[in-house]
Scaffold this motif. Structure first.
Motif, PDB file in Angstrom:
ATOM      1  N   HIS A 226       0.844  -1.204   0.000  1.00 32.94           N
ATOM      2  CA  HIS A 226       0.000   0.000   0.000  1.00 32.94           C
ATOM      3  C   HIS A 226       0.877   1.250   0.000  1.00 32.94           C
ATOM      4  O   HIS A 226       0.636   2.195  -0.757  1.00 32.94           O
ATOM      5  CB  HIS A 226      -0.912  -0.011   1.225  1.00 32.94           C
ATOM      6  N   SER A 227       1.917   1.260   0.831  1.00 33.54           N
ATOM      7  CA  SER A 227       2.838   2.395   0.873  1.00 33.54           C
ATOM      8  C   SER A 227       3.599   2.529  -0.442  1.00 33.54           C
ATOM      9  O   SER A 227       3.810   3.641  -0.941  1.00 33.54           O
ATOM     10  CB  SER A 227       3.820   2.220   2.038  1.00 33.54           C
ATOM     11  N   MET A 228       4.030   1.407  -1.005  1.00 32.82           N
ATOM     12  CA  MET A 228       4.764   1.432  -2.268  1.00 32.82           C
ATOM     13  C   MET A 228       3.924   2.026  -3.386  1.00 32.82           C
ATOM     14  O   MET A 228       4.364   2.920  -4.125  1.00 32.82           O
ATOM     15  CB  MET A 228       5.206   0.006  -2.622  1.00 32.82           C
ATOM     16  N   LEU A 229       2.674   1.551  -3.517  1.00 36.37           N
ATOM     17  CA  LEU A 229       1.787   2.054  -4.570  1.00 36.37           C
ATOM     18  C   LEU A 229       1.441   3.532  -4.361  1.00 36.37           C
ATOM     19  O   LEU A 229       1.417   4.320  -5.322  1.00 36.37           O
ATOM     20  CB  LEU A 229       0.511   1.213  -4.616  1.00 36.37           C
ATOM     21  N   THR A 230       1.201   3.912  -3.111  1.00 39.24           N
ATOM     22  CA  THR A 230       0.864   5.308  -2.817  1.00 39.24           C
ATOM     23  C   THR A 230       2.001   6.238  -3.200  1.00 39.24           C
ATOM     24  O   THR A 230       1.793   7.264  -3.868  1.00 39.24           O
ATOM     25  CB  THR A 230       0.535   5.469  -1.320  1.00 39.24           C
ATOM     26  N   ASN A 231       3.222   5.894  -2.803  1.00 42.44           N
ATOM     27  CA  ASN A 231       4.373   6.735  -3.125  1.00 42.44           C
ATOM     28  C   ASN A 231       4.624   6.794  -4.626  1.00 42.44           C
ATOM     29  O   ASN A 231       4.976   7.852  -5.168  1.00 42.44           O
ATOM     30  CB  ASN A 231       5.623   6.218  -2.411  1.00 42.44           C
ATOM     31  N   LEU A 232       4.432   5.674  -5.298  1.00 41.91           N
ATOM     32  CA  LEU A 232       4.685   5.614  -6.735  1.00 41.91           C
ATOM     33  C   LEU A 232       3.687   6.468  -7.511  1.00 41.91           C
ATOM     34  O   LEU A 232       4.064   7.238  -8.408  1.00 41.91           O
ATOM     35  CB  LEU A 232       4.619   4.152  -7.193  1.00 41.91           C
ATOM     36  N   ILE A 233       2.405   6.361  -7.164  1.00 46.67           N
ATOM     37  CA  ILE A 233       1.382   7.127  -7.881  1.00 46.67           C
ATOM     38  C   ILE A 233       1.447   8.608  -7.509  1.00 46.67           C
ATOM     39  O   ILE A 233       1.282   9.488  -8.363  1.00 46.67           O
ATOM     40  CB  ILE A 233      -0.016   6.536  -7.602  1.00 46.67           C
ATOM     41  N   GLU A 234       1.713   8.907  -6.231  1.00 45.97           N
ATOM     42  CA  GLU A 234       1.849  10.308  -5.817  1.00 45.97           C
ATOM     43  C   GLU A 234       3.032  10.974  -6.513  1.00 45.97           C
ATOM     44  O   GLU A 234       2.986  12.161  -6.837  1.00 45.97           O
ATOM     45  CB  GLU A 234       2.007  10.404  -4.304  1.00 45.97           C
TER      46      GLU A 234
END
Length: 331
Positions: A226-234
């Motif tokens: 969840h953190s990985m995807l959030t940082n990547l999309i942000e």
């Protein structure tokens, strides 16, 4: 107390120290050259003296001694030149090694300086906004609509501050104590959840998401992914210049591939291997327009690696970047 680090990331007097080191190296080379010339000269003088002694001997003795003398002279000369070359090569190798370490240390200092400037601004900005909201509530009798607007803004700033603190703590844990708890999950669910959250946080950005129809099961640590995807999309939103963000999931033979494409400024080829390093951000913090701390993509890379995957960035045409994350399928 004055700072020990200049704004450009270099310690004081490093220029003079580098000049001094070059002078010392130059002196060593000149001293060695002079030493080598003296040795060769002494070798030639010894050869000439021995030849003078041979003149007092018989012809048969002279021929044998002359051959031995020439061999010994050439051997001494070769030894002096060989040792000299070894010394010069070792010296230059040592200089290269020290200079590489010096350059790396300067880069680390610059990155840490940028990080301190960035984190100071990132923490100060939401705190200032929240304080202003409380002061407005205290000093004025606001209408209900205004109260709702300020409350909503305050919640966003609080969430922003909370996410920043979470990233800082996660970045520290990833270096030493982070232990992912892997369970079988459908990566499509995580992608759709993160996209839904970010659509609410960034209502003005068009986030497009296309996944596959069949379940995409992987072994994953759900909070970490969840953190990985959030940082990547942000990251794509931050540098996407307001253009649509395309998120796609592909089913490959042994893994699933997640692609996040933006139409922003792009990543220069020279920096594509550096942007996943901790604290790395291009340019300098005093002149940079985009916000950030330089740990988001580091978190992405470390979590992807812990799941047995890899992350890379390629060029998006006509402009922008595509971040490609691959995660192995659950067996």
């Amino acid at each position: 107390m004055p700072s020990l680090i200049k704004v450009d990331g270099k310690a004081p007097k490093t220029g003079r120290l580098r000049i001094l080191s070059h002078v010392v190296v130059g002196y060593m080379l000149l001293a060695f050259l002079w030493w080598a010339i003296l040795l060769l000269k002494k070798n030639d003088e010894a050869f000439a003296a021995k030849q003078t002694l041979l003149d007092t001997q018989t012809i048969e003795q002279v021929d044998l001694a002359q051959q031995e003398l020439i061999k010994d002279h050439n051997r001494q000369k070769t030894m002096i030149i060989g040792e000299g070359l070894v010394f010069v090569i070792a010296l230059f190798f040592g200089i290269w090694f020290i200079n590489r370490g010096y350059t790396k240390e300067i880069e680390i200092i610059r990155q840490k300086k940028n990080f301190l400037l960035a984190i100071t601004h990132e923490l100060k900005s939401p705190l200032a906004s929240i304080r202003l909201i409380f002061e407005t509530f205290r000093r004025q009798n606001l209408e209900t609509l205004d109260q709702q607007h300020l409350t909503s803004h305050g919640m966003k700033e609080t969430e922003r501050l909370s996410n920043l603190v979470k990233n800082l703590l996660l970045s520290a844990r990833l270096e030493k104590s982070y232990a992912p708890v892997l369970e079988k999950h459908d990566i499509r669910t995580s992608i759709e959840r993160v996209v839904g959250e970010l659509r609410k946080s960034y209502p003005n950005v068009n986030i497009l998401c296309e996944t596959i129809d069949a379940p995409a099961t992987i072994w994953m640590d759900e909070p970490g992914i969840h953190s990985m995807l959030t940082n990547l999309i942000e990251n794509a939103i931050k540098y996407g210049q307001g253009q649509p963000i395309d998120i796609s999931l592909y089913d490959k033979e042994t893994h699933y591939e997640i692609r996040i494409a933006d139409q922003g400024v792009g990543v220069p080829p020279a920096e594509r291997s550096k942007i996943f390093e901790q604290f790395y951000r291009s340019g300098h913090e005093d002149t940079r327009q985009e916000k950030g701390t330089g740990i988001g993509l580091y978190i992405v890379a470390k979590i992807t690696e812990m799941h047995g995957g890899r992350i890379r960035v390629v060029e998006n045409k006509p402009k922008g970047s595509i971040f490609v994350a691959t995660l192995p399928k659950a067996e």
